[in-house]
Write a protein that holds these residues in place. Structure first.
Motif: not given
Lengths: 298, 330
Positions: A35, A92, A99-101, A103-105, B53, B107, B246, B286-287, B290-291
């Protein structure tokens, strides 16, 4: 009576915008399960780029004719979508992260894009000129602005194209196959990376197109993204997550519920933002598969 | 048991002593930092530990704040009763959102809470005399409780207690059957269900408990600025909270605390370089987190510690053990 008909035209046009956003979600959600909340921000980017391309407000040297501007917007947006997939999603997916990652990115991308929008284009709303002017147009018993009719016609064309794509082309079949079973599709020779990249590019182009259409109605503004994202996704849930027609139907249902509630019930106009939420909660309770349930794998 | 008790008392003593050392402006910053930490802790339990979330944490902060002000000053309830009623309101709203949306995989909770967050701001703006519209409610002050008027550093102590209470409750939950069930659902819902965990019920309880904790923090916030208005409880701050959890390291209590402290103080440090655009910087971070380091600051700290340990001159025996440990892991 003419009042209702005019409201119908208006609501249909608004519903078409929601439907385009919903379709952009769907294009990405179906093959990847992601999403993408940044879709509203993509629509914002499309709206800002149309203001920049069509008017002298942002870039005084440039004011392109409408068809050329539309093409420029689609190309730039597809590039943005493709780049987003490359930078924030593909690493990712390759790492097989949850799959959450991604979406958060993409939520991070949302905030980055919105802040950039405010930084580059300022915080004031910028209108873009409608291609067919402001006069009043009648079509049989229906009346509205040319922009309304233009939005409805072009959205129907887009949905026809999307339907043909999914039903008639090998690429569309590949999308469906990936949506039904990623692994099996990969084993059948579908290039997952390419499908994902194409989904993001097409989703961004579509959201950008929605931005182009709506910027002539409500102006481009850096905060316009989230409401569109919420309406678009609600449309998808109401219509049914599995099908192209569901996005269109859901968008229309929300827009009609919103606008008729504003017009004919005594609730203050601001509160109509609550209509999608109520519909959403209602549908989650009663019919979580949406109005049009997904087709079974054939 | 005794050691952990000592730790708690020491932490409380330090936090409370700090409250009495600060001037007016610093007190304001300090109180808000404590509230951000409390929010980050409860949001970390919802997002990092339960894996849900939701974008409604600040909304519940707002529900708590508005509820206590409206119930105390417009409904005329005594403060303790208003606080209890405020908690009831938070629980009720949380149930309405969570019951339909946690039943389904996917979600939907994210979406429903996003819509709720938007709607809350609109309702506040349209609420007329009850919510004070866009200007919010102001010109009130903490009423006397059982004949005591709490103000100044004493009120900061109340916030410290709310924070420590939040932390104690969350730690207790985390180390119980409930916390393990939450983590199991986060990592693999079907496996958790197969082990006899009632997935939907645990999710709803986690959502309601953490949201109510946010509401309680909101109630204490209401008397920090002595004004509540819509922009505070909007999605901007919600995104900031998500970034805190995060970037700090989601799933870790210490990470939530570090994330809250770092991101709360960052704008003051970044101000000369980026002006008011620190949110853009946060988004990029933040990106990047996560990466490159999904465990955030906690992950970086752990790596640094491991690196420091490796730098120590290794004995032959030590090296061999390490090598064998590595072999076992792979």
């Amino acid at each position: 009576m003419s009042d209702i008909l005019e409201l119908t035209v208006n609501a249909t046009a608004t519903g078409c915008i929601y439907a385009l956003v919903a379709l952009a979600y769907l294009l990405i959600l179906r093959p990847t399960g992601i999403i993408n909340f940044a879709i509203g921000e993509w629509a914002m980017a499309g709206a800002f780029i149309s203001v920049a391309a069509l008017t002298a407000i942002v870039l005084p040297a440039i004011s392109l004719p409408y068809p050329l501007a539309a093409i420029v917007i689609l190309v730039i947006m597809a590039a943005i979508g493709w780049a987003t997939e490359r930078v924030a999603v593909r690493p990712l997916l390759r790492r097989k992260a949850a799959i959450l990652s991604p979406i958060l990115a993409l939520l991070g991308v949302l905030v980055i894009m919105r802040e950039l929008g405010a930084l580059v284009f300022g915080v004031d709303p910028l209108p873009s000129p409608p291609p067919f002017g402001f006069r009043r147009m009648t079509l049989g018993p229906f009346a509205g602005t040319p922009q309304n009719f233009y939005i409805i016609a072009s959205t129907l064309l887009v949905f026809l194209g999307a339907w043909l794509f999914f039903e008639r082309t090998i690429w569309g079949r590949a999308f469906e196959a990936v949506a039904i079973d990623r692994r099996a599709a990969a084993l059948m020779g579908v290039n997952l990376n390419r499908v994902t990249a194409l989904a993001f590019a097409a989703g961004a182009a579509l959201a950008g197109f929605a931005g182009l259409l709506t910027s002539a109605q409500t102006s481009a503004h850096y905060m316009m993204g989230l409401p569109l994202a919420i309406q678009g996704f609600t449309a998808l849930v109401i219509g049914g997550v599995g099908r192209v027609e569901g996005a269109l139907l859901g968008g229309l249902v929300i827009a009609f519920a919103e606008q008729f509630a504003t017009r004919y019930t005594p609730i203050p106009s601001g509160l109509t933002l609550g209509v999608p939420l109520l519909l959403l909660i209602l549908f989650l309770f009663v019919r979580p598969s949406g109005l049009l349930p997904a087709k079974e794998g054939r | 048991m005794i050691i952990s008790g000592v730790k708690w008392v020491a932490a409380a003593a330090i936090l409370i002593a700090t409250a009495y050392l600060l001037g007016g402006y610093e007190t304001d910053l300090y109180r808000k930092l404590l509230l951000w930490i409390a929010l980050a802790l409860s949001y970390n339990f919802l997002f990092g530990i339960s894996g849900q979330i939701a974008f409604s944490h600040f909304t519940f902060y707002g529900v708590g704040a508005y509820a206590i002000v409206i119930l105390t000053f417009q409904a005329g309830l005594p403060l303790p009763l208003a606080a209890l009623a405020g908690i009831a309101v938070c629980v009720l709203v949380a149930l309405v959102v969570a019951l339909p949306s946690t039943r389904l995989a996917g979600f939907y909770l994210a979406l429903a809470t996003l819509a709720l967050a938007q709607l809350f701001i609109v309702v506040l703006g349209e609420g007329g005399r009850i919510t004070g519209g866009r200007g919010g409610l102001l010109n009130y002050r903490l009423p006397e409780v059982f004949g005591f008027q709490i103000s100044g550093p004493d009120y900061t102590v109340v916030i410290v207690l709310v924070l420590l209470g939040t932390l104690a409750l969350l730690l207790r939950l985390d180390r119980s059957w409930f916390g393990r069930a939450c983590r199991a659902i986060r990592d693999n819902p079907s496996a958790a269900a197969a082990m006899g965990v009632n997935v939907a019920r645990i999710k709803v309880i986690a959502f309601v408990v953490t949201s109510t904790l946010a509401g309680v923090a909101g109630m204490t916030y209401a008397f920090v600025d002595n004004t509540v208005n819509p922009p505070i409880f909007g999605l901007e701050n919600m995104f900031l909270l998500l970034f805190m959890v995060i970037i700090g390291g989601s799933g870790s209590h210490l990470g939530a605390i570090l994330g809250a402290v770092v991101l709360y103080l960052a704008p003051f440090v970044l101000q000369p370089f980026v002006g008011h655009h620190h949110v853009l910087v946060f988004g990029v971070f933040m990106v990047a987190v996560i990466l490159f380091e999904p465990r955030g600051i906690i992950g970086i700290l752990e790596r640094a510690l491991a690196w420091l340990k490796r730098r120590r001159p290794p004995t032959l025996v030590g090296r061999r053990i390490k090598w064998r440990q590595k072999a076992d892991l792979s």
